[in-house]
Design an enzyme around this catalytic site. Structure first.
Site, short mmCIF file in Angstrom:
data_model
loop_
_atom_site.label_atom_id
_atom_site.label_comp_id
_atom_site.label_asym_id
_atom_site.label_seq_id
_atom_site.Cartn_x
_atom_site.Cartn_y
_atom_site.Cartn_z
N ASP A 1 -28.78 -16.55 3.33
CA ASP A 1 -28.40 -15.88 2.08
C ASP A 1 -27.78 -16.83 1.07
O ASP A 1 -26.85 -17.58 1.38
CB ASP A 1 -27.40 -14.77 2.43
CG ASP A 1 -27.21 -13.75 1.33
OD1 ASP A 1 -26.96 -14.15 0.19
OD2 ASP A 1 -27.31 -12.55 1.63
N SER B 1 -29.73 -13.01 -2.97
CA SER B 1 -29.69 -11.91 -2.01
C SER B 1 -30.40 -10.68 -2.59
O SER B 1 -31.56 -10.79 -3.00
CB SER B 1 -28.23 -11.61 -1.63
OG SER B 1 -28.16 -10.94 -0.41
#
Length: 266
Positions: A162, A48
């Site tokens: 993610d 991320s």
């Protein structure tokens, strides 16, 4: 005449950077402190926002340039809401890719100066995916695509979201790549947030809680865990950049004696 024994190479050091959206400015401080003390970094694994900060640094290992780029990031560079609402998520992520393209010195994952491994999640299979080749901007986008907020990203033949969904602090990726010493940076030690006022905030906080929980077992595989103080800072609060960078520096400095001992710099 005897041949001198070959100099023993030092341990291979991996820096593993976890997710946390705007809290990722703390990663910049960590990198600055490590660079100041000349701690070698042989690979960076990022999830991320850890992939965003880690990827920019891996492409150009200069903490002052990284800090300059980080100070330019604002909420609009990350959250580009589509005028035409998508049924897969309101944020397209194209501005994030454009930001990486403008600020990274290289265009592909495999071309970074420090070996870099962004981590994402396959939305169809639930697998953790390490992205080792292809567009750097696209790989960072995929690693950062918070489900429910970002449209999932097509990368090769996969649909990715993610990496924090499955592996927020991917220490085992570092070990598999040959790391001897793993320095992990956890931004999610304290996920309390009382400033939740929108669907975006609800999704972001839910993901933060999930990343906090799934990080606990991963952190056990790290040799050193840095946990900058990010208390009270929301996932999308871009007003606390300087304070977060300073917390990253403090966290690294507190651990510096142990880091130096492990990497053989004492």
């Amino acid at each position: 005449m005897t041949t001198p024994p070959p100099r023993k190479a030092g341990p291979k050091v991996a820096l593993v950077l976890g997710g946390g959206s705007a809290k990722g400015f703390a990663h910049v401080g960590v990198l600055r402190a490590l660079e100041k003390e000349k701690i070698p970094i042989h690979m960076i694994i990022g999830t991320s926002v850890g992939s965003l900060i880690g990827g920019l640094y891996a492409a150009n290992p200069d903490s002052f340039q990284l800090e300059w780029a980080a100070f330019k990031i604002n909420r609009g560079d990350i959250l580009d809401y589509s005028v035409v609402s998508s049924k897969m998520g309101p944020v397209q992520g194209l501005k994030l890719e454009a930001f990486v393209e403008q600020n990274a010195k290289v265009k592909t994952v495999e071309a970074t100066k420090i070996p870099f491994y962004p981590v994402a999640t396959d939305l169809n299979t639930g697998e953790t995916v390490t992205l080792e080749k292809g567009s750097l901007a696209r790989a960072i986008h995929a690693s950062s695509a918070i489900p429910g907020i970002f449209v999932p990203v097509r990368f090769g033949n996969r649909t990715l979201v993610d990496g924090g969904v499955t592996n927020n602090i991917a220490c085992e990726v570092a070990r598999a790549k040959g790391a001897d010493v793993i320095i992990a940076v956890n931004l999610q030690k304290d996920v309390r947030d009382t400033d939740i006022n929108s669907v975006l905030d609800v999704i972001a906080q839910s993901i933060a809680i999930m990343m906090h929980v799934n990080s606990q077992t991963k952190l056990a595989h790290a040799d050193i865990v840095l946990e900058p103080d990010t208390r009270g800072i929301s996932m999308f609060d871009f007003t606390q950049k300087k304070a977060l960078m300073e917390e990253g520096i403090k966290a690294a400095e507190r651990a510096m004696p142990k880091i130096k001992a492990l990497v053989g710099k004492q």
